[in-house]
Design an enzyme around this catalytic site. Sequence first.
Site, PDB file in Angstrom:
ATOM      1  N   ARG A 167       0.837  -1.199  -0.133  1.00 51.20           N
ATOM      2  CA  ARG A 167       0.052  -0.047  -0.025  1.00 51.20           C
ATOM      3  C   ARG A 167       0.892   1.351   0.054  1.00 51.20           C
ATOM      4  O   ARG A 167       0.558   2.342  -0.790  1.00 51.20           O
ATOM      5  CB  ARG A 167      -0.994  -0.086   1.163  1.00 51.20           C
ATOM      6  N   ASP A 196      -0.050  -6.795  -3.071  1.00 53.98           N
ATOM      7  CA  ASP A 196      -1.212  -6.571  -2.865  1.00 53.98           C
ATOM      8  C   ASP A 196      -1.897  -6.110  -4.081  1.00 53.98           C
ATOM      9  O   ASP A 196      -1.078  -5.936  -5.157  1.00 53.98           O
ATOM     10  CB  ASP A 196      -1.481  -5.817  -1.724  1.00 53.98           C
ATOM     11  N   HIS A 267      -6.486 -10.241  -3.398  1.00 51.75           N
ATOM     12  CA  HIS A 267      -5.468  -9.198  -3.195  1.00 51.75           C
ATOM     13  C   HIS A 267      -4.178  -9.361  -4.369  1.00 51.75           C
ATOM     14  O   HIS A 267      -3.351  -9.273  -3.913  1.00 51.75           O
ATOM     15  CB  HIS A 267      -5.117  -9.245  -1.763  1.00 51.75           C
ATOM     16  N   GLU A 330      -9.717 -12.684   2.428  1.00 46.97           N
ATOM     17  CA  GLU A 330     -10.656 -11.677   1.611  1.00 46.97           C
ATOM     18  C   GLU A 330     -10.589 -12.061  -0.080  1.00 46.97           C
ATOM     19  O   GLU A 330     -10.375 -11.256  -0.671  1.00 46.97           O
ATOM     20  CB  GLU A 330     -10.221 -10.267   1.741  1.00 46.97           C
ATOM     21  N   PHE A 422      -1.720  -2.478  14.509  1.00 42.16           N
ATOM     22  CA  PHE A 422      -1.258  -1.375  14.951  1.00 42.16           C
ATOM     23  C   PHE A 422      -1.420  -0.446  13.989  1.00 42.16           C
ATOM     24  O   PHE A 422      -0.806   0.783  14.035  1.00 42.16           O
ATOM     25  CB  PHE A 422       0.200  -1.639  15.106  1.00 42.16           C
ATOM     26  N   ASP A 423      -2.201  -0.436  13.048  1.00 41.89           N
ATOM     27  CA  ASP A 423      -2.693   0.367  12.090  1.00 41.89           C
ATOM     28  C   ASP A 423      -3.984   1.163  12.727  1.00 41.89           C
ATOM     29  O   ASP A 423      -4.552   1.947  12.088  1.00 41.89           O
ATOM     30  CB  ASP A 423      -3.021  -0.065  10.576  1.00 41.89           C
ATOM     31  N   TRP A 471      -0.437  -2.348   8.741  1.00 40.95           N
ATOM     32  CA  TRP A 471      -1.106  -2.251   7.280  1.00 40.95           C
ATOM     33  C   TRP A 471      -0.894  -0.635   7.136  1.00 40.95           C
ATOM     34  O   TRP A 471      -1.346  -0.004   8.098  1.00 40.95           O
ATOM     35  CB  TRP A 471      -2.550  -2.668   7.116  1.00 40.95           C
ATOM     36  N   THR A 472      -0.617  -0.488   5.571  1.00 35.93           N
ATOM     37  CA  THR A 472      -0.184   0.839   5.567  1.00 35.93           C
ATOM     38  C   THR A 472      -1.111   1.683   4.433  1.00 35.93           C
ATOM     39  O   THR A 472      -0.699   2.581   3.948  1.00 35.93           O
ATOM     40  CB  THR A 472       1.248   0.787   5.177  1.00 35.93           C
TER      41      THR A 472
HETATM   42  C1  TNX Z   1      -7.513  -6.435   6.288  1.00 34.35           C
HETATM   43  S1  TNX Z   1      -5.890  -8.435   7.801  1.00 34.35           S
HETATM   44  C2  TNX Z   1      -6.690  -7.078   5.413  1.00 34.35           C
HETATM   45  C3  TNX Z   1      -5.670  -5.920   5.051  1.00 34.35           C
HETATM   46  C4  TNX Z   1      -5.858  -4.865   5.293  1.00 34.35           C
HETATM   47  C5  TNX Z   1      -6.500  -4.740   6.538  1.00 34.35           C
HETATM   48  C6  TNX Z   1      -6.606  -3.271   7.222  1.00 34.35           C
HETATM   49  C7  TNX Z   1      -5.677  -8.893   6.345  1.00 34.35           C
HETATM   50  C8  TNX Z   1      -5.451 -10.297   6.336  1.00 34.35           C
HETATM   51  N1  TNX Z   1      -6.398  -8.188   5.347  1.00 34.35           N
HETATM   52  O1  TNX Z   1      -5.577  -6.303   3.456  1.00 34.35           O
HETATM   53  O2  TNX Z   1      -4.730  -3.885   4.861  1.00 34.35           O
HETATM   54  O3  TNX Z   1      -7.704  -5.435   6.965  1.00 34.35           O
HETATM   55  O4  TNX Z   1      -6.593  -3.138   8.468  1.00 34.35           O
END
Ligand code: TNX
Length: 531
Positions: A167, A196, A267, A330, A422-423, A471-472
């Site tokens: 990101r 990603d 992703h 996801e 920690f985001d 996560w950024t």
């Molecule tokens: C979910 S945690 C995601 C990431 C996002 C994040 C934001 C995970 C396995 N997938 O793609 O960056 O939430 O908090």
Amino acid sequence: MQIHKHQKMKYLNIFFLFVIFNLKVLAQPVYPLIPFPEEVTIGDKLFRISPQTNILAEPKLEQELKYLKSYILENHLFVVNTSAKINNRIVLRLKTDSNSNPEAYQITSNPREIIIEASHPSGIFYGIQTLIQLFPTGKFGSIKIPCVQINDKPNYTWRGMHLDCSRHFFPISFIKKYIDMLAYYKMNSFHWHLTDDQGWRIEIKKYPKLTEIGSVRKGTMIGHYRDQKYDSIAYGGFYTQKEIKEVIEYAQKRHVNIVPEIEMPGHAVAALAAYPEYSCSQKPCEVSIKWGVETNVFCPSEETFAFLEDVLNEIMDLFPGKYIHIGGDEVPKEEWNNSAFCQQLMKEQKLKNAEELQSYFIRRVEKIIQKKGKTMIGWDEILEGGLAPNAVVMSWRGTEGGIAAAKMNHYVIMTPGSHCYFDHYQGKPESEPLAIGGYTPLEKVYQFKVCPDTLNETESKFILGAQGNVWTEYIKTSEQVEYMAMPRMAALAEVLWSQSSKRDYANFLARLKSQEPYLKNKKINYSKTSL
Ligand code: TNX
């Protein structure tokens, strides 16, 4: 009643003794030891480290010896081992105790000698980290540290931090600084999120378009997702394999294992922008400029698996560690449900639904990883439709996925959003820089219970440890990564290393405060929200 004169003196003496005792207790400095060692005695006597100090180690500990010597040179500006005096020395020594925890260590010391002992170089390295935490900040020429007796070992074997470099992209110099931060807190795993939807960040020799096309996006979201605003400034960056090797070597010297993550089947838009033939629609697409979840995913075709095998083989040849993370989170199922190819494949493979197709995908990938003798890690969605035989699960949507996996005798790393993201905000959103949402203050991280009560003793053994995720999407700069990660990673480090019975938040805060000169000196942009 009249008090006799000498009796009065006695009371006075007792009173003075009481005052002196208390002053001494109050005057005891708080040592910046994080994570706090299992058993520690800090003596009154001091050991002086100067150019005349001899640091000695057997050949197997050459790397640790070099590390300590260069740490002293870089931070305190003097060279050790300039004389052959024997009454002032630091000895690094391996013990032949094959049963003991390889990360455990002991320090014994007096004003003439400090001995760090362990059964493995990693234990010696952690002994050195403890010693370094006792060094005064900003003193040059020679330094004095208290004589300590320490017996220490970690509670969990997986003590990790993650960083999303897709990101936003962070330079190699910062990745090294981040690894140094991990090492200082005795963390041993760096999860490097390299691909990603918004950018592919690692050179793959066989598929140059992954970086030529996949590493650059045409713009980026401005403000929060809900605002739906974008800039149109090209944003890119990637690591060459040469740079990756340099980082791996740097991390190895600090006993940090790197776990690379290559996201699939979701992703994956950056990869599909470069090679649309591996999606079901095969339509051209662009590297994403918005955050969130995309419906464009890898198609479970033989061509895709051949491509992923090539990519993963390059990854596995590059990274020496045992674990490869393949994402798995996801994965929208629209594309698969609308694809004639997927419907046919599901019939042939007797898969009841798209969840089972996802499981089929992950099992195929696990075979690729196992061929090279490595172990696959995936986010907890890989449980859906059936878990691949030897997969390790990273539980992020709470701890439930981790609990389910442990009950099935699969290894687990806990990273629930509630305590390990920690985001999320660490203070009131009004007074913090823009973040994704959530609320995870320092104290909450410190209270994290890694192993849920619902697991029995045998099941608990499958919980390897935990990891903090950064996560950024909303973190554009290295300084901001530091702000979000610190001091929450210090709290997590103590949760993972120290026995839970010994944890005390007020005491942790006091030690953290006494670490501020070090953090400032290292130019770590830690957050003061909870201090
Ligand atoms: C979910 S945690 C995601 C990431 C996002 C994040 C934001 C995970 C396995 N997938 O793609 O960056 O939430 O908090």
